[in-house]
Design a protein around this motif. Structure first.
Motif, mmCIF file in Angstrom:
data_model
loop_
_atom_site.group_PDB
_atom_site.id
_atom_site.type_symbol
_atom_site.label_atom_id
_atom_site.label_comp_id
_atom_site.label_asym_id
_atom_site.label_seq_id
_atom_site.Cartn_x
_atom_site.Cartn_y
_atom_site.Cartn_z
ATOM 1 N N GLU A 15 0.828 -1.205 0.000
ATOM 2 C CA GLU A 15 0.000 0.000 0.000
ATOM 3 C C GLU A 15 0.863 1.257 0.000
ATOM 4 N N LYS A 18 2.020 1.779 -3.547
ATOM 5 C CA LYS A 18 0.956 2.307 -4.404
ATOM 6 C C LYS A 18 0.746 3.799 -4.154
ATOM 7 N N TYR A 22 1.273 6.866 -6.835
ATOM 8 C CA TYR A 22 0.227 7.820 -7.204
ATOM 9 C C TYR A 22 0.633 9.254 -6.878
ATOM 10 N N ASP A 40 -8.591 11.850 -10.472
ATOM 11 C CA ASP A 40 -8.558 10.395 -10.619
ATOM 12 C C ASP A 40 -7.492 9.786 -9.715
ATOM 13 N N LEU A 41 -6.325 10.423 -9.635
ATOM 14 C CA LEU A 41 -5.262 9.899 -8.773
ATOM 15 C C LEU A 41 -5.600 10.101 -7.302
ATOM 16 N N GLU A 42 -6.257 11.207 -6.979
ATOM 17 C CA GLU A 42 -6.669 11.437 -5.591
ATOM 18 C C GLU A 42 -7.652 10.368 -5.145
ATOM 19 N N ARG A 43 -8.569 9.992 -6.042
ATOM 20 C CA ARG A 43 -9.526 8.927 -5.705
ATOM 21 C C ARG A 43 -8.814 7.597 -5.480
ATOM 22 N N LYS A 44 -7.787 7.315 -6.278
ATOM 23 C CA LYS A 44 -7.046 6.063 -6.117
ATOM 24 C C LYS A 44 -6.323 6.021 -4.766
ATOM 25 N N ARG A 47 -8.891 5.399 -2.136
ATOM 26 C CA ARG A 47 -9.330 4.003 -2.163
ATOM 27 C C ARG A 47 -8.344 3.108 -1.413
ATOM 28 N N VAL A 48 -7.054 3.350 -1.593
ATOM 29 C CA VAL A 48 -6.032 2.567 -0.889
ATOM 30 C C VAL A 48 -6.142 2.815 0.614
#
Length: 60
Positions: A15, A18, A22, A40-44, A47-48
């Protein structure tokens, strides 16, 4: 994006990798210009972190 003040959960090495990947991509996009889309990267990343929080709750 609304950021809630929650304590950072303990992250596994995968994690951490990842999130670092990002964040590095976000930095690269920021260099390209301030108007570049990064949600989009902030959402990823979120999510992690959400997955790590759920795992921490299950383990306690």
């Amino acid at each position: 994006m609304s950021y809630q003040k929650q304590p950072a959960p303990p992250l596994t090495p995968g994690e951490k990798a990842k999130v670092a990947y990002y964040v590095a991509r976000m930095c690269k996009r920021e260099i390209a210009g301030p108007d570049v889309y990064q949600a989009d990267l902030e959402r990823k990343v979120e999510r992690v972190l959400d997955g790590a929080r759920k795992r921490a709750e299950r383990n306690t």
